[in-house]
Design a protein around this motif. Structure first.
Motif, PDB file in Angstrom:
ATOM      1  N   ASN A  84       0.833  -1.210   0.000  1.00 13.28           N
ATOM      2  CA  ASN A  84       0.000   0.000   0.000  1.00 13.28           C
ATOM      3  C   ASN A  84       0.864   1.255   0.000  1.00 13.28           C
ATOM      4  O   ASN A  84       0.398   2.327   0.328  1.00 13.28           O
ATOM      5  N   TYR A  85       2.113   1.099  -0.327  1.00 14.92           N
ATOM      6  CA  TYR A  85       3.109   2.175  -0.490  1.00 14.92           C
ATOM      7  C   TYR A  85       3.592   2.783   0.808  1.00 14.92           C
ATOM      8  O   TYR A  85       4.673   3.344   0.860  1.00 14.92           O
ATOM      9  N   ALA A  86       2.763   2.729   1.874  1.00 14.63           N
ATOM     10  CA  ALA A  86       3.168   3.279   3.170  1.00 14.63           C
ATOM     11  C   ALA A  86       3.686   4.703   3.044  1.00 14.63           C
ATOM     12  O   ALA A  86       4.727   5.048   3.582  1.00 14.63           O
ATOM     13  N   LEU A  87       2.958   5.535   2.334  1.00 16.18           N
ATOM     14  CA  LEU A  87       3.335   6.947   2.254  1.00 16.18           C
ATOM     15  C   LEU A  87       2.728   7.678   3.447  1.00 16.18           C
ATOM     16  O   LEU A  87       1.618   7.368   3.864  1.00 16.18           O
ATOM     17  N   TYR A  88       3.459   8.637   3.973  1.00 16.02           N
ATOM     18  CA  TYR A  88       2.961   9.392   5.109  1.00 16.02           C
ATOM     19  C   TYR A  88       2.011  10.470   4.603  1.00 16.02           C
ATOM     20  O   TYR A  88       2.431  11.365   3.869  1.00 16.02           O
ATOM     21  N   PRO A  89       0.733  10.384   4.971  1.00 15.88           N
ATOM     22  CA  PRO A  89      -0.273  11.261   4.354  1.00 15.88           C
ATOM     23  C   PRO A  89      -0.059  12.736   4.667  1.00 15.88           C
ATOM     24  O   PRO A  89      -0.517  13.582   3.927  1.00 15.88           O
ATOM     25  N   HIS A  90       0.622  13.036   5.765  1.00 14.29           N
ATOM     26  CA  HIS A  90       0.754  14.445   6.142  1.00 14.29           C
ATOM     27  C   HIS A  90       2.021  15.076   5.583  1.00 14.29           C
ATOM     28  O   HIS A  90       2.249  16.255   5.768  1.00 14.29           O
ATOM     29  N   LEU A  91       2.862  14.271   4.924  1.00 24.95           N
ATOM     30  CA  LEU A  91       4.090  14.812   4.351  1.00 24.95           C
ATOM     31  C   LEU A  91       3.931  14.933   2.841  1.00 24.95           C
ATOM     32  O   LEU A  91       3.233  14.146   2.220  1.00 24.95           O
ATOM     33  N   ASN A  92       4.621  15.918   2.246  1.00 30.06           N
ATOM     34  CA  ASN A  92       4.534  16.025   0.802  1.00 30.06           C
ATOM     35  C   ASN A  92       5.497  15.035   0.134  1.00 30.06           C
ATOM     36  O   ASN A  92       6.233  14.309   0.811  1.00 30.06           O
ATOM     37  N   VAL A  93       5.466  15.015  -1.184  1.00 26.80           N
ATOM     38  CA  VAL A  93       6.219  14.003  -1.907  1.00 26.80           C
ATOM     39  C   VAL A  93       7.705  14.057  -1.561  1.00 26.80           C
ATOM     40  O   VAL A  93       8.331  13.040  -1.266  1.00 26.80           O
ATOM     41  N   GLU A  94       8.248  15.285  -1.537  1.00 26.46           N
ATOM     42  CA  GLU A  94       9.677  15.407  -1.249  1.00 26.46           C
ATOM     43  C   GLU A  94       9.998  14.892   0.146  1.00 26.46           C
ATOM     44  O   GLU A  94      10.948  14.134   0.346  1.00 26.46           O
ATOM     45  N   GLN A  95       9.166  15.290   1.123  1.00 29.76           N
ATOM     46  CA  GLN A  95       9.404  14.838   2.498  1.00 29.76           C
ATOM     47  C   GLN A  95       9.252  13.329   2.622  1.00 29.76           C
ATOM     48  O   GLN A  95       9.978  12.677   3.377  1.00 29.76           O
ATOM     49  N   ASN A  96       8.320  12.791   1.852  1.00 33.30           N
ATOM     50  CA  ASN A  96       8.153  11.344   1.872  1.00 33.30           C
ATOM     51  C   ASN A  96       9.381  10.644   1.303  1.00 33.30           C
ATOM     52  O   ASN A  96       9.841   9.638   1.832  1.00 33.30           O
ATOM     53  N   ILE A  97       9.899  11.195   0.208  1.00 37.94           N
ATOM     54  CA  ILE A  97      11.033  10.547  -0.439  1.00 37.94           C
ATOM     55  C   ILE A  97      12.268  10.579   0.452  1.00 37.94           C
ATOM     56  O   ILE A  97      13.001   9.597   0.557  1.00 37.94           O
ATOM     57  N   THR A  98      12.460  11.708   1.129  1.00 37.04           N
ATOM     58  CA  THR A  98      13.677  11.821   1.943  1.00 37.04           C
ATOM     59  C   THR A  98      13.465  11.357   3.378  1.00 37.04           C
ATOM     60  O   THR A  98      14.347  11.503   4.219  1.00 37.04           O
ATOM     61  N   PHE A  99      12.275  10.781   3.646  1.00 40.91           N
ATOM     62  CA  PHE A  99      11.944  10.385   5.021  1.00 40.91           C
ATOM     63  C   PHE A  99      13.011   9.441   5.602  1.00 40.91           C
ATOM     64  O   PHE A  99      13.312   8.410   5.024  1.00 40.91           O
ATOM     65  N   GLY A 100      13.568   9.854   6.730  1.00 39.52           N
ATOM     66  CA  GLY A 100      14.490   8.968   7.430  1.00 39.52           C
ATOM     67  C   GLY A 100      15.931   9.073   6.973  1.00 39.52           C
ATOM     68  O   GLY A 100      16.814   8.477   7.587  1.00 39.52           O
ATOM     69  N   LEU A 101      16.180   9.834   5.912  1.00 41.98           N
ATOM     70  CA  LEU A 101      17.567   9.923   5.431  1.00 41.98           C
ATOM     71  C   LEU A 101      18.468  10.577   6.482  1.00 41.98           C
ATOM     72  O   LEU A 101      19.659  10.279   6.546  1.00 41.98           O
ATOM     73  N   HIS A 102      17.892  11.455   7.299  1.00 40.99           N
ATOM     74  CA  HIS A 102      18.719  12.141   8.295  1.00 40.99           C
ATOM     75  C   HIS A 102      19.365  11.159   9.272  1.00 40.99           C
ATOM     76  O   HIS A 102      20.429  11.411   9.783  1.00 40.99           O
ATOM     77  N   ARG A 147      11.434   6.569  -2.830  1.00 48.59           N
ATOM     78  CA  ARG A 147      11.895   6.505  -1.451  1.00 48.59           C
ATOM     79  C   ARG A 147      12.892   5.359  -1.264  1.00 48.59           C
ATOM     80  O   ARG A 147      13.828   5.459  -0.485  1.00 48.59           O
ATOM     81  N   ALA A 148      12.655   4.280  -1.993  1.00 50.16           N
ATOM     82  CA  ALA A 148      13.598   3.160  -1.909  1.00 50.16           C
ATOM     83  C   ALA A 148      14.908   3.521  -2.605  1.00 50.16           C
ATOM     84  O   ALA A 148      15.998   3.186  -2.128  1.00 50.16           O
ATOM     85  N   ILE A 149      14.812   4.237  -3.720  1.00 50.54           N
ATOM     86  CA  ILE A 149      16.012   4.539  -4.500  1.00 50.54           C
ATOM     87  C   ILE A 149      16.957   5.468  -3.753  1.00 50.54           C
ATOM     88  O   ILE A 149      18.165   5.244  -3.722  1.00 50.54           O
ATOM     89  N   VAL A 150      16.397   6.520  -3.112  1.00 52.04           N
ATOM     90  CA  VAL A 150      17.271   7.522  -2.518  1.00 52.04           C
ATOM     91  C   VAL A 150      18.116   6.989  -1.366  1.00 52.04           C
ATOM     92  O   VAL A 150      19.138   7.569  -1.032  1.00 52.04           O
ATOM     93  N   THR A 151      17.703   5.897  -0.757  1.00 44.00           N
ATOM     94  CA  THR A 151      18.517   5.357   0.335  1.00 44.00           C
ATOM     95  C   THR A 151      19.815   4.781  -0.213  1.00 44.00           C
ATOM     96  O   THR A 151      20.765   4.570   0.530  1.00 44.00           O
TER      97      THR A 151
END
Lengths: 374, 307, 232
Positions: A84-102, A147-151
């Motif tokens: 189901n993609y597990a996208l965070y509904p309250h974050l925008n696409v960019e924030q979703n893609i970079t989620f957790g990179l920090h 999101r998988a690619i950027v890691t």
């Protein structure tokens, strides 16, 4: 070089019954590996054990030669795409893609660069500021991929990533995912229940049934040499015709009025034995009446454009066969047509356990089959 | 691809129980605030109440163990008997009437009509009005000389009734005001339940051509049963715990005709300074509520249709 | 106000007068502060507990859940005497502490949020595990923002309930500086009843106005949220 290796992997929830039985698997670096099976076969469980989302009951998981059984998910250096993609509904696409990179100590600038790169690759560049609910299903799917690619993890796990898309989009994403995987050179473990996806995407695949590995191999090898009736009927659409039959030295008796010559030329000693015969729809051919193995009654025809599926019965109305012929064929229900079985494509399976006994198309009967039949 | 990519040190086999222990501690940590607060302000006082009910006690604490004497005393006292009677009557007056009223209003306003929002807001508005404010409003309405009830009675030629001062009418009067006060919440919940029902069910009923009453009986009420079950339970428990309107409207009088159990507990504990007796009554209240909830869950399990 | 059905003239005099008769501003402020504190406290405590119930597996979880359920069976009025003694011995009477802390833990609120958290796909949690986000961060950065509407529902409910609370403030406050507005209303009514209903009614309007506005603003949310929390 081996990237991921599973040895004797087992999973049990209650300590008694194993839902995964003894899975052994070696994945090569850069390989696209598909776990395929009907729902409930345990394929997702295996994937989640590799990810670290489920504890491993028994057996061992090695990644790059290091034992990873007990490492938490984020220490396993992998990325994952969920059904189901597990996208965070309250974050925008960019924030979703970079989620957790920090957490991986990646600078903001580098995060942005990677996000831009992935977005360009997947055609998301114009949508970076949107929220997931403002995207179509296909775009959401791409965000999950990004999101998988950027890691830049060397191993990517995908759990039925295409099952929520419509058929057209699914076909396109199949090849897109495959191309990205090749381009990045990552190792992929891909779970699906769709045998077409498995056949078209996999370098190698494993067919699972009730927690047991049925067969591991390259898609075409598996298609041509199914190890048992389960694989035979699961891989390929429409499925292989598998019917009970009697084998005698002279022939295979499919029905009282239909006997095909015994293709096991060397096995004259084979006594009458109750087996299962398997033959793929494309190996049942339209025949001139004088060469026909049988004249059969048409029950249904499905004209698909370039090919036609003909459902017919021999004698027993409960046993429906399917043939697939190129071109457009018009038959009415009840028509009687002459057909012929391609004897070079016949498989024989054991009636007791469904295992392959003999297959014609590899030129020679395999060792075990000969023993069983003797 | 970098083969020799450096992975984090791999935890040894022993770390699994350690991770479980960590998960255990972390889980309890999240629950800790609730557990402490429930412990201090729910469970401790509950046991303390049971403990105090076996003592002669005042607001400073217990001073003499008397066993079951508190219970014997209150069970034989007229005051407690009238309190039980008032409570039961109050519950019977308010709960069924309140729920039926709320259900009726909710059915009425569940239609999609322009401007229906005004009525929905109006009907739910008593939920936003405090018991104190509502009681004051009702007190004004019950006022024998200028209240609206007396004026209507007067206009119709009936003698003026001292609504809140007459032992025959006081409980009824308080109950009526309570139905009004509680209607807002019940209405809101029931309306929510109605709106949760899949509209396809009604569309199908329309196609089948069944009557409104049939729809109500075969679709609406069964589908609403979890909501109704909830609101019945909550209303019963609330009714047993009524205090504010009694305190403002009647102070338990006249002649203890509205002295419901919570008011009686309050009076004994904080006015008569008889904490032992108040605790014994509190324990009885606790068991009544417990019994009621258990009973309703037992019944509810069988009858209620959950989607 | 005399005995007429319709008032003879309209004026705001009663509203001015009510502020002179009782320190209504202090009461309003007290009610507002305590309601706000209880609201925040309930949201925080309930959401932490609900998060543990939904997203964590650990020994004793089901037992604690049972404990939470059992608190709903204990009528608060049955425990008020020892609670009052506790507050007294802590020296919390006539203070915000005594008016707020006892209500921070709320089983109903925990269930309501638990119900909502359960609709959040487990995959969001797993994805954050793969990404290496800590649980607390996940709770704060994902769960709370995603559950905004449920939190608002519970917030409105808890503010309403606490603004309207009567018995407990009656017990633990007895000074003018600590009283809440509901007790002020009772005081107003007892002292003005003989003289002027107009002033009392002005007080009533002032007291119910904030909650009525809040209710109108959040009616839709409340209706949806409370039903969800109530019915499994």
């Amino acid at each position: 070089m081996t990237h991921v290796s599973l040895t004797g992997l087992k999973k049990s929830y209650d300590g008694k019954k194993n839902v995964i039985e003894q899975v052994d698997l070696q994945l090569q670096q850069g390989e696209f590996f598909v776990l395929v099976g009907p729902s409930g076969c345990g394929k997702s469980t295996i994937l989640r054990m590799i990810a670290g989302l489920e504890p491993i009951t028994d057996g061992e998981l090695f990644v790059n030669g290091k034992r990873m059984n007990d490492a938490p998910p984020n220490k396993r250096d992998l990325s994952m795409v969920f059904q189901n993609y597990a996208l965070y509904p309250h974050l925008n696409v960019e924030q979703n893609i970079t989620f957790g990179l920090h957490t991986k100590k990646i600078s903001r600038e580098e995060q942005r660069r990677r996000c831009q790169e992935a977005a360009d690759m997947l055609g998301l560049a114009d949508y970076l500021k949107r929220k997931p609910r403002e995207l179509s299903g296909g775009q959401r799917q791409r965000v999950a991929l990004a999101r998988a690619i950027v890691t830049q993890a060397p191993l990517c796990l995908m759990d039925e990533p295409l099952s929520n898309l419509d058929a057209k989009l699914r076909t396109r994403m199949r090849s897109e995912i495959r191309q990205i995987q090749r381009k990045l050179g990552i190792t992929m473990i891909y779970v699906t229940h769709d045998q077409t996806e498995a056949m078209t995407m996999a370098d190698r695949m494993m067919i699972l049934h009730e927690g047991q590995a049925m067969q591991i191999g390259k898609p075409l090898d598996i298609y041509n040499h199914p190890a048992n009736t389960f694989v035979a009927s699961f891989i390929g659409s429409p499925a292989m015709n598998v019917m009970e039959a009697d084998v005698s030295p002279s022939g295979i008796v499919l029905s009282p009025h239909c006997t095909v010559p015994n293709p096991m030329k060397g096995n004259v000693k084979a006594a009458s034995k109750n087996v299962q015969v398997g033959i793929r729809p494309e190996h049942i051919l339209f025949s001139a009446p004088e060469q026909a193995d049988a004249v059969v009654e048409v029950v249904n025809t499905e004209v698909l454009g370039t090919e036609t599926l003909i459902t017919f019965i021999l004698d027993n109305a409960k046993e429906q066969w399917i043939a697939r012929w190129n071109g457009q064929w018009q038959f009415s229900v009840g028509d009687r047509i002459p057909i012929r079985f391609d004897s070079d494509a016949i498989h024989l399976f054991s009636k007791e356990n469904g295992r392959i006994l003999w297959a014609a198309n590899d030129g020679q009967p395999n060792q075990t089959a000969r023993e069983v039949l003797r | 691809m970098n083969d020799a990519r450096d992975l984090q040190p791999v935890p040894s086999q022993k770390s699994l129980p350690k991770r479980n222990l960590f998960a255990f501690l972390e889980g309890w940590l999240y629950l800790l605030p609730s557990i402490i607060l429930f412990g201090v302000f729910v469970f401790y006082p509950m046991f303390r109440t049971i403990y105090l009910s076996f003592f002669l006690a005042d607001q400073m604490g217990p001073f003499e163990f008397v066993g079951l004497e508190n219970y014997q005393y209150i069970l034989s006292s007229d005051s407690f008997q009238s309190s039980v009677k008032a409570t039961i009557l109050f519950v019977l007056y308010t709960v069924p009437a309140g729920i039926l009223l709320a259900l009726f209003l909710a059915l009425l306003t569940n239609e999609k009509i322009k401007g229906i929002g005004i009525f929905r807001t109006l009907f739910s508005s008593t939920m936003g009005m405090s018991v104190a404010a509502s009681s004051v409003i009702w007190m004004f309405m019950y006022n024998p000389s200028i209240g609206v009830f007396s004026r209507i009675a007067e206009w119709l030629g009936f003698p003026a009734i001292q609504w809140l001062q007459d032992p025959d009418y006081a409980l009824l009067a308080v109950s009526l005001s309570t139905v009004w006060m509680n209607a807002g919440f019940a209405y809101l919940i029931i309306l929510g339940g109605l709106q949760n029902i899949d509209t396809h069910l009604y569309e199908n009923a329309k196609v089948a051509g069944v009557s409104y009453l049939y729809q109500l009986r075969r679709i609406t009420l069964p589908m609403l049963s979890p909501t109704l079950f909830f609101i019945v339970t909550v209303s019963f428990i609330n009714a047993f715990q009524t205090f504010g309107q009694i305190d403002i409207l009647t102070k338990g009088g006249p002649v203890e005709s509205t002295n419901v159990i919570v008011y009686s507990i309050y009076k004994d504990a904080f006015i008569n300074n008889d904490v032992g007796s108040a605790s014994a009554q509190a324990v009885i209240l606790f068991f009544c509520v417990l019994l009621l909830t258990a009973l309703q869950f037992k019944l509810g399990e069988r009858k209620v249709h959950y989607q | 106000m005399s005995g007429q059905l319709l008032p003879s003239s309209l004026s705001l005099n009663n509203y001015l007068e009510v502020f002179q008769k009782v320190p209504l501003l202090t009461y309003l402020l007290n009610s507002f502060v305590t309601s706000a504190i209880v609201m925040i406290g309930q949201l925080l405590v309930s959401s932490l507990a609900a998060f543990a119930f939904v997203f964590m597996k650990f020994k004793g979880r089901d037992f604690v859940f049972f404990l939470f359920i059992s608190t709903m069976m204990i009528p608060w009025e049955a425990t008020m005497v020892p609670n009052f003694m506790t507050i007294q011995s802590l020296g919390w009477t006539n203070s915000y502490l005594g008016l707020t802390i006892p209500f921070f833990a709320l089983a109903f609120g925990t269930f309501l949020l638990r119900q909502h958290f359960k609709t959040i796909p487990q995959e969001l949690y797993e994805a954050s595990q793969v990404a290496g986000i800590s649980r607390l961060r996940f709770f704060w950065n994902v769960i709370l923002p995603v559950s905004r509407s449920s939190l608002i529902t519970l917030g409105i409910y808890s503010f309403l309930t606490n603004w309207n609370m009567y018995l407990w403030p009656l017990l633990v406050t007895n000074t003018e500086s600590a009283r809440t507005v509901q007790i002020g209303l009772k005081q107003l009514q007892t002292q003005e009843i003989a003289s002027d209903w107009g002033i009392v009614m002005a007080g009533v309007v002032i007291v119910i106005l904030p909650t009525l506005l809040l209710l109108f603003a959040g009616q839709k949310k409340l209706q949806k949220g409370l039903t969800q929390g109530a019915i499994k």
